[in-house]
Design a protein around this motif. Structure first.
Motif, PDB file in Angstrom:
ATOM      1  N   PHE A  89       0.832  -1.204   0.000  1.00  0.00           N
ATOM      2  CA  PHE A  89       0.000   0.000   0.000  1.00  0.00           C
ATOM      3  C   PHE A  89       0.862   1.246   0.000  1.00  0.00           C
ATOM      4  O   PHE A  89       2.044   1.212   0.344  1.00  0.00           O
ATOM      5  CB  PHE A  89      -0.933   0.023   1.216  1.00  0.00           C
ATOM      6  CG  PHE A  89      -0.209   0.105   2.542  1.00  0.00           C
ATOM      7  CD1 PHE A  89       0.179   1.331   3.081  1.00  0.00           C
ATOM      8  CD2 PHE A  89       0.078  -1.046   3.266  1.00  0.00           C
ATOM      9  CE1 PHE A  89       0.838   1.415   4.293  1.00  0.00           C
ATOM     10  CE2 PHE A  89       0.752  -0.976   4.487  1.00  0.00           C
ATOM     11  CZ  PHE A  89       1.123   0.250   5.000  1.00  0.00           C
ATOM     12  N   PRO A 123       0.390   5.166   1.765  1.00  0.00           N
ATOM     13  CA  PRO A 123      -0.472   5.818   2.755  1.00  0.00           C
ATOM     14  C   PRO A 123      -1.388   6.887   2.182  1.00  0.00           C
ATOM     15  O   PRO A 123      -2.517   7.079   2.648  1.00  0.00           O
ATOM     16  CB  PRO A 123       0.522   6.426   3.748  1.00  0.00           C
ATOM     17  CG  PRO A 123       1.765   5.643   3.556  1.00  0.00           C
ATOM     18  CD  PRO A 123       1.799   5.285   2.106  1.00  0.00           C
ATOM     19  N   THR A 150      -3.005   9.469   4.734  1.00  0.00           N
ATOM     20  CA  THR A 150      -2.962   8.995   6.115  1.00  0.00           C
ATOM     21  C   THR A 150      -1.528   8.641   6.510  1.00  0.00           C
ATOM     22  O   THR A 150      -0.605   8.692   5.708  1.00  0.00           O
ATOM     23  CB  THR A 150      -3.857   7.757   6.289  1.00  0.00           C
ATOM     24  OG1 THR A 150      -3.305   6.679   5.501  1.00  0.00           O
ATOM     25  CG2 THR A 150      -5.274   8.029   5.827  1.00  0.00           C
ATOM     26  N   VAL A 210       1.288   5.805   7.998  1.00  0.00           N
ATOM     27  CA  VAL A 210       1.512   4.371   7.815  1.00  0.00           C
ATOM     28  C   VAL A 210       0.858   3.592   8.952  1.00  0.00           C
ATOM     29  O   VAL A 210       0.268   2.519   8.731  1.00  0.00           O
ATOM     30  CB  VAL A 210       3.019   4.070   7.735  1.00  0.00           C
ATOM     31  CG1 VAL A 210       3.270   2.558   7.679  1.00  0.00           C
ATOM     32  CG2 VAL A 210       3.645   4.746   6.524  1.00  0.00           C
ATOM     33  N   GLU A 228      -1.855   4.235  10.584  1.00  0.00           N
ATOM     34  CA  GLU A 228      -3.292   4.102  10.333  1.00  0.00           C
ATOM     35  C   GLU A 228      -3.567   3.001   9.314  1.00  0.00           C
ATOM     36  O   GLU A 228      -4.510   2.217   9.470  1.00  0.00           O
ATOM     37  CB  GLU A 228      -3.862   5.433   9.849  1.00  0.00           C
ATOM     38  CG  GLU A 228      -3.958   6.494  10.923  1.00  0.00           C
ATOM     39  CD  GLU A 228      -4.484   7.811  10.380  1.00  0.00           C
ATOM     40  OE1 GLU A 228      -5.693   8.068  10.522  1.00  0.00           O
ATOM     41  OE2 GLU A 228      -3.685   8.569   9.789  1.00  0.00           O
ATOM     42  N   LYS A 229      -2.763   2.931   8.273  1.00  0.00           N
ATOM     43  CA  LYS A 229      -2.922   1.868   7.279  1.00  0.00           C
ATOM     44  C   LYS A 229      -2.644   0.501   7.893  1.00  0.00           C
ATOM     45  O   LYS A 229      -3.325  -0.484   7.588  1.00  0.00           O
ATOM     46  CB  LYS A 229      -1.984   2.114   6.098  1.00  0.00           C
ATOM     47  CG  LYS A 229      -2.415   3.231   5.162  1.00  0.00           C
ATOM     48  CD  LYS A 229      -3.573   2.788   4.283  1.00  0.00           C
ATOM     49  CE  LYS A 229      -3.838   3.823   3.202  1.00  0.00           C
ATOM     50  NZ  LYS A 229      -4.959   3.441   2.311  1.00  0.00           N
ATOM     51  N   ALA A 261      -5.481  -1.097   9.684  1.00  0.00           N
ATOM     52  CA  ALA A 261      -6.518  -1.673   8.824  1.00  0.00           C
ATOM     53  C   ALA A 261      -6.049  -2.923   8.082  1.00  0.00           C
ATOM     54  O   ALA A 261      -6.860  -3.790   7.760  1.00  0.00           O
ATOM     55  CB  ALA A 261      -6.984  -0.620   7.817  1.00  0.00           C
ATOM     56  N   LEU A 262      -4.746  -3.035   7.813  1.00  0.00           N
ATOM     57  CA  LEU A 262      -4.268  -4.076   6.909  1.00  0.00           C
ATOM     58  C   LEU A 262      -3.405  -5.155   7.553  1.00  0.00           C
ATOM     59  O   LEU A 262      -3.158  -6.193   6.928  1.00  0.00           O
ATOM     60  CB  LEU A 262      -3.460  -3.434   5.768  1.00  0.00           C
ATOM     61  CG  LEU A 262      -4.234  -2.525   4.822  1.00  0.00           C
ATOM     62  CD1 LEU A 262      -3.270  -1.860   3.839  1.00  0.00           C
ATOM     63  CD2 LEU A 262      -5.295  -3.320   4.066  1.00  0.00           C
ATOM     64  N   ASP A 316       4.996   8.447   5.947  1.00  0.00           N
ATOM     65  CA  ASP A 316       3.655   8.935   6.271  1.00  0.00           C
ATOM     66  C   ASP A 316       3.166   9.865   5.160  1.00  0.00           C
ATOM     67  O   ASP A 316       3.920  10.724   4.672  1.00  0.00           O
ATOM     68  CB  ASP A 316       3.665   9.679   7.608  1.00  0.00           C
ATOM     69  CG  ASP A 316       3.876   8.742   8.782  1.00  0.00           C
ATOM     70  OD1 ASP A 316       3.499   7.562   8.688  1.00  0.00           O
ATOM     71  OD2 ASP A 316       4.435   9.194   9.800  1.00  0.00           O
TER      72      ASP A 316
END
Length: 365
Positions: free
Chosen positions: A54, A56, A59, A61, A63-64, A67-68, A123
């Motif tokens: 991914f 970011p 957002t 890193v 925060e990602k 989710a992942l 980020d």
């Protein structure tokens, strides 16, 4: 203070970045971490396996990752990263760059030669391996072993970062002048266009001579920090000259090949291999793209240093022929001569090389 001259920052300026807090880490730099025109980046103590690669975007890193991530694990005592998986590892180094300093990252040569696909993200990053001027924040490595499972640990160094002020890229017209003065490549066609063009050697010394390696599948683990620990034939199939000036690259297979040309990076320049050029074929060449000042330089013991090519075909079988252009080496100016050149007693593993596997494999077997 760092001189306000455009160019790639040398080792002595990298030490100033640490002293000024523009580069920070929880521990002092390793003795061999600062290279002539780049800095090795160290893995932190935690790693995360994630569902997918991914960027970011808007957002952070973290925060990602929330989710992942599938799970997290400790690297302090070492852990195996499996092929076909994607991992995110926060790095020990963080940045607080001045507004006139940007950076790019790349896998280290030894990382690329193991087919470990590694990129650095930031980020709110919108591109891999690209750090904008003035960036303040953490760095994260995305790691995806493609062929061999690898053992890594806290402090392992898979990536490197290069800092620059302004745009120090050398134009083709300037490059021709530099080549006339310093002889940037020998032994091939010596073509300049979008950088110095490199061609592939599929003849070697004679019929029956070694011209490359093809990676084996389903091998044992490679310890990323252990030098000369593995027998090459446990991981590689040698490719020899069978009196045919061409080679079929099978889709999704990994090859180590070599350029016809010997490469020279003079002390006041740094170079980078363009990793993939769709104009020359459906394959990717050279995951690890940084060539430091002094590579191939006679005064630093590098006469005859050829470019080892990490090659992976894409979706279809593709034939490469002896002498075919397979990549471009672009040059940038340094702000000043590095205090030590590549190969000058700093543990440089690939000075004076011809066809050579990574430092993890025993030589002369």
């Amino acid at each position: 203070m760092i001189a306000a001259k455009n160019g790639i920052l040398p080792a002595q300026s990298l030490r100033e970045l640490f002293a000024d807090g523009a580069v920070a880490a929880g521990r002092e730099p390793d003795s061999d971490q600062i290279q002539p025109a780049s800095l090795d980046l160290r893995l932190g103590p935690l790693a995360y396996r994630v569902r997918a690669s991914f960027l970011p975007g808007r957002t952070s890193v973290e925060e990602k990752l929330d989710a992942l991530k599938l799970h997290e694990f400790d690297l302090s005592h070492g852990a195996v990263l499996e092929t076909g998986c994607v991992y995110i590892v926060p790095l020990q180094e963080s940045l607080a760059l001045p507004q006139d300093i940007s950076a790019t990252t790349n896998p280290k040569s030894s990382t690329g030669r193991l087919d470990v696909f590694t990129r650095v993200i930031t980020d709110e990053g919108r591109a891999f391996d690209t750090i904008p001027a003035g960036y303040k924040g953490r760095l994260y490595a995305e790691i995806s072993p493609r062929t061999f499972p690898v053992l890594v640990r806290e402090g392992s160094r898979l990536s490197q970062i290069r800092f620059r002020r302004g745009d120090p890229m050398v134009s083709d017209a300037e490059l021709a002048t530099v080549h006339d003065e310093h002889t940037l490549v020998t032994g091939g066609d010596e073509l300049i266009g979008g950088g110095v063009q490199l061609t592939i050697d599929l003849k070697g010394e004679a019929t029956g001579s070694l011209i490359g390696y093809r990676a084996k599948r389903h091998t044992s683990v490679i310890n990323i920090d252990a030098k000369a620990a593995q027998h090459p034939l446990d991981f590689w199939e040698p490719i020899v000259n069978r009196d045919k000036p061409w080679l079929v690259l099978d889709p999704n297979e990994f090859y180590i090949l070599v350029s016809r040309e010997a490469v020279h990076v003079p002390p006041m320049f740094a170079a980078e291999m363009v990793p993939f050029d769709p104009l020359v074929g459906e394959f990717r060449v050279h995951y690890a793209g940084f060539f430091d000042p002094g590579f191939g330089h006679t005064g630093a013991g590098g006469t005859g240093s050829r470019a080892v090519l990490e090659v992976r075909s894409r979706e279809v079988p593709f034939i490469v022929e002896h002498g075919q252009t397979v990549g471009r080496l672009v040059y940038e100016r340094m702000t000043e001569r590095p205090e030590t050149l590549y190969g000058e007693g700093i543990g440089s593993n690939y000075q004076g090389q011809a066809l050579k596997l990574s430092k993890h494999f025993k030589a002369n077997v």
